[in-house]
Structures are given as structure tokens and as C-alpha cells.
Write an enzyme that holds these catalytic residues in place. Structure first.
Site, mmCIF file in Angstrom:
data_model
loop_
_atom_site.group_PDB
_atom_site.id
_atom_site.type_symbol
_atom_site.label_atom_id
_atom_site.label_comp_id
_atom_site.label_asym_id
_atom_site.label_seq_id
_atom_site.Cartn_x
_atom_site.Cartn_y
_atom_site.Cartn_z
ATOM 1 N N GLY A 16 -36.745 1.774 13.070
ATOM 2 C CA GLY A 16 -37.641 2.540 12.203
ATOM 3 C C GLY A 16 -37.665 2.010 10.787
ATOM 4 O O GLY A 16 -38.735 1.843 10.182
ATOM 5 N N ARG A 46 -32.459 12.359 11.111
ATOM 6 C CA ARG A 46 -31.436 13.407 11.078
ATOM 7 C C ARG A 46 -30.861 13.641 9.684
ATOM 8 O O ARG A 46 -30.536 14.760 9.325
ATOM 9 C CB ARG A 46 -30.301 13.046 12.049
ATOM 10 N N LYS A 107 -37.580 2.341 25.825
ATOM 11 C CA LYS A 107 -37.729 1.932 27.226
ATOM 12 C C LYS A 107 -37.163 2.967 28.196
ATOM 13 O O LYS A 107 -37.690 3.168 29.278
ATOM 14 C CB LYS A 107 -37.089 0.563 27.492
ATOM 15 N N GLU A 131 -45.091 -2.122 23.262
ATOM 16 C CA GLU A 131 -44.711 -3.531 23.253
ATOM 17 C C GLU A 131 -43.240 -3.725 22.898
ATOM 18 O O GLU A 131 -42.563 -4.606 23.433
ATOM 19 C CB GLU A 131 -45.584 -4.298 22.259
ATOM 20 N N ASP A 203 -29.782 -0.566 30.751
ATOM 21 C CA ASP A 203 -30.796 -0.883 29.736
ATOM 22 C C ASP A 203 -31.804 -1.895 30.276
ATOM 23 O O ASP A 203 -33.021 -1.713 30.154
ATOM 24 C CB ASP A 203 -30.103 -1.432 28.484
ATOM 25 N N LYS A 207 -36.140 -1.698 31.453
ATOM 26 C CA LYS A 207 -37.185 -2.652 31.088
ATOM 27 C C LYS A 207 -37.844 -3.263 32.325
ATOM 28 O O LYS A 207 -39.065 -3.460 32.362
ATOM 29 C CB LYS A 207 -36.593 -3.749 30.197
#
Length: 430
Positions: A16, A46, A107, A131, A203, A207
Site C-alpha cells: 500500500g 490499523r 491472491k 495483476e 501461497d 496463485k
């Protein structure tokens, strides 16, 4: 001047904050390519007081991420919170329900809830872009969904986790074991304190599920992905693989067959001559194979603030230009419902390393177990003699079905002379 695209960013961690930095540093380039300025006007995270290395002064702040979706001054929502439930899911659902485009790097959310979210986006007529969710800065999504849209894709595969690729590279180059390579990766920031999501293959499997949905135009099906990680890979196996002309990679493979779609994430032995065998360190790679284009190989950094922010902003530029495409490449009514194939039906060659007591008759027992399960040997390797002690024996096979190999391994493991659980790695001809 054309009205700027107003962006709300939820989640101000590495990605971010990287998005804010990129949009400010490359504002002129982005505006030229988007046809209008793109500016972050609202954020949510947060801890409002945390120093993130980028100023949030003058931006509207939301403690509740989902509330950001209803800000009338926000045109598009960027979600970089992460996680399959909670604030990330609430935000994306709220934004789509409000008829606002969403860009996400999440993802896991897409792998688990992607079918639902895509249906909502289609019903509301808004974009759901991701993307950044696969392979970081590599434009894998656009390549598979748009650049190769004219092709019937037969296979898509890749190295989709830089942490695992770094660990396996260090093990090969330095001859160290998994535990040491993981510890060093954690000290360098390449692996989390709890590395399970990475090293257990989850992980990367998220994907792969996304890539398979795009490649074959069907709803995302994470439950159909077979998942294994790299904890069981040893320095000895890596060394023996090199001697046999292979390198060990954690590889995700999605393949279309007449019976259905095969999706699997696990360590593979790949020929050293294949481009994917030479992708080392924290780099990722995606390989797609189509009927007209042949093989396409994409390689680059799969994580980090810069590469991931690059992918997020590429999606924002598409939205600013009004470029949209269905989430999985085709409208929901045209999606395929080809079944996911179980791992037991995988057909291919295998590497099998056994630690056996060096005494007469052991090899005969091993080969009998393989023979009785209709498995043909391609080669056998035994280094040195140590009568009465454990020695490694390596077997490679011709193609057979996974179920046959599993049955043979169960019988071999029960042999009194076999002192460790057999190490089995699938060989991919590619």
C-alpha cells in the site's frame, strides 16, 4: 483538464505504501498513460500514527476499511490488506456492491472467494483487477488473459514463490540443508517468522489456482489444487538431481487434458536445459503454452513494494482508460466447468531415494515392489558399499501413474532394510 481518478487505498503496509509512493513519484508518466491524473485521496489502516515512510497528510482517513468503499469521493478501491476473511473481504464486497471498481493484490482472497467476487463484479458491471496478486511485477495476468487470448492454452506453470526459490537456490549453490537456508532467509527478510504459508506451498498454490482459472476460462478452484511444500527436500537430493541433469524447483503446473484440468503445486525435478531451471534466487517465472504462440516465458521479481505497486498501478491505468475485461477472461455464462483431476491420476516419471541397510537382497526387494506395481525402472544409482550400514539408493522410473507409485512406496517403506521414509520427487519432462 480531465477529472482525476480518485483512489482509496486500504492497507498501508509494504504494498500500500509502495502504491502511494509510485503514484507520487511517477505522477506525470502515470497521467500520460492513463489519460488523466490518478491520485490517492483516502486511506485506511490499523495504526494512524505509524511511520510508513510516505506522508498521508491531507488524505481522508478511515479506521474501518469497509467504510472507505462508501466514500462518495472515491472512484476506485485498492485493497492491500491481505487475508481471506475479515477487513479485506468486507472491503472488496462492499466496494463491488457499491458499484466501484476494485484493484487487489490479495491472491488468497481470490483463490478462495474469487468465483463469488467475480460474479458480483459482473452483475454490477465493474472491474475486479488483480495483476499484483500473481508474480508481483511480472505482467502474468495480462499476458495469460489478454495477450494470449487468441490461443487455446494447454499448460501454464511457474515458480510462484520467491522465498522457496531462494531457499532451494541457496541449498544448491552452497550445499546447505533446508533449516539453515530458511533461517538465513528469515534474517534477510525473505521469509516470515512463521514461514508456513510460503514453504508449505500454500501461497504459491493460491496463485496457481488463479492462473489456471484464467488459462482455461473456468471458475477458480483452489480446493482442486494438490499442494506440497519444500520442507522434505534435502541437500543430498539437490546434489543427486544435479548429477542426473535436473534442478529441483517448487513448481506450479496447470494442464488441460481430455479428462479435465490438472492443477498441482509441488517440488519437481526439471531438466537443467529448460528456461525455468535457471530462474534462481527470489525471482519468479511464469510459462504459458498455447496452440499458436508456442511457449512464452516471463521472469522477474515476484514480490516487494516496487514490483507489486507497479502491477497495482497498471490496473489503475486500465480503469482510468476504461479498459475492462471479464475477471476470468470470459463472461460467466461462457465459463468452462471442466472437472479438476485428482493427483492420483498424474502420469510421469519419478525420482526415488531410499536409505537402506547395505546387505544382499535389498535391491531385489525394492525392484520387486516396483515391478508388482507395473513401474519400469529408468536408472538405479548406488554410491559405494558399507556392509551393514545405511546407504542411499536412487531410482528413477519411466512414466507411471501416481497411484501406482504411491502403492509401491508404501510397500518399500515397510521393508525392514529401509531405515527412512523414502524421498519421492516427481520428474517433469516439460
Amino acid at each position: 483538464m480531465t477529472k482525476p481518478l480518485s483512489v482509496g487505498v486500504a492497507g498501508l503496509g509494504t504494498v500500500g505504501a509502495g502504491v502511494l509512493t509510485l503514484l507520487r513519484d511517477n505522477a506525470a508518466t502515470v497521467a500520460a498513460r492513463a489519460g488523466r491524473p490518478i491520485a490517492v485521496t483516502a486511506v485506511s489502516a490499523r495504526d494512524r500514527m505509524r511511520d510508513r515512510g510516505v506522508s498521508i497528510a491531507g488524505l481522508r482517513w478511515y479506521d474501518d476499511a469497509a467504510a472507505l468503499a462508501n466514500d462518495p469521493g472515491v472512484d476506485v478501491v485498492v485493497e492491500t490488506i491481505g487475508g481471506t476473511e475479515g477487513p479485506a473481504a468486507d472491503l472488496v464486497r462492499a466496494a463491488l456492491a457499491a458499484g466501484k471498481p476494485v484493484v487487489t493484490a490479495n491472491k488468497a482472497l481470490l483463490a478462495i472467494h474469487g468465483a463469488e467476487l467475480a460474479a458480483t463484479a459482473e452483475a454490477k458491471g465493474v472491474a475486479l483487477c488483480f495483476e499484483a496478486a500473481v508474480a508481483g511485477g511480472i505482467p502474468a495476468i495480462k499476458a495469460v488473459r489478454e495477450g494470449l487470448a487468441a490461443n487455446d492454452l494447454t499448460r501454464v506453470m511457474g515458480i510462484l514463490n520467491g522465498t522457496c526459490n531462494y531457499i532451494l537456490t541457496q541449498m544448491r549453490e552452497r550445499g546447505i540443508e533446508f533449516a539453515q537456508a530458511l533461517s538465513e532467509a528469515q534474517k534477510l527478510g525473505y521469509a516470515e517468522a512463521d514461514p508456513s504459508f510460503d514453504v508449505d506451498g500454500i501461497d504459491a498454490a493460491h496463485k496457481l489456482a488463479i492462473l489456471a482459472a484464467l488459462a482455461f476460462g473456468r471458475p477458480v478452484d483452489f480446493a482442486g489444487v494438490h499442494v506440497e511444500g519444500i520442507r522434505s527436500i534435502s541437500a543430498l537430493d539437490i546434489k543427486l538431481a544435479e548429477e542426473l541433469g535436473y534442478r529441483i524447483k517448487l513448481l506450479g503446473i496447470a494442464r488441460r487434458t481430455e479428462a479435465g484440468i490438472e492443477t498441482r503445486m509441488h517440488p519437481c525435478m526439471v531438466p537443467v536445459s529448460h528456461p525455468i531451471a535457471r530462474v534462481d534466487g527470489v525471482f519468479n517465472a511464469v510459462v504459458a503454452e498455447g496452440d499458436f504462440v508456442g511457449r512464452v516465458v516471463l521472469e522477474g521479481r515476484g514480490a516487494g513494494a516496487g514490483p507489486t505497486a507497479s502491477a497495482v498501478v497498471a490496473d489503475l491505468i486500465d480503469i482510468a482508460r476504461g479498459r475492462t475485461t471479464p475477471v476470468w477472461g470470459v463472461a460467466s455464462a461462457a465459463l468452462s466447468h471442466a472437472p479438476s483431476l485428482p493427483m492420483s491420476q498424474r502420469v510421469g516419471a519419478y525420482y526415488l531415494r531410499l536409505m537402506v541397510v547395505d546387505r544382499p537382497g535389498v535391491i531385489a526387494d525394492v525392484t520387486a515392489a516396483l515391478r508388482d506395481n507395473a513401474i519400469s525402472l529408468e536408472s538405479m544409482l548406488q554410491r559405494g558399499r558399507a556392509p551393514g550400514e545405511a546407504v542411499p539408493v536412487v531410482v528413477t522410473t519411466h512414466d507411471c501413474e501416481e497411484s501406482q507409485m504411491r502403492a509401491a512406496i508404501a510397500r518399500i517403506e515397510a521393508l525392514e532394510a529401509v531405515v527412512e521414509k523414502p524421498a519421492m520427487i516427481r520428474i517433469e519432462a516439460l
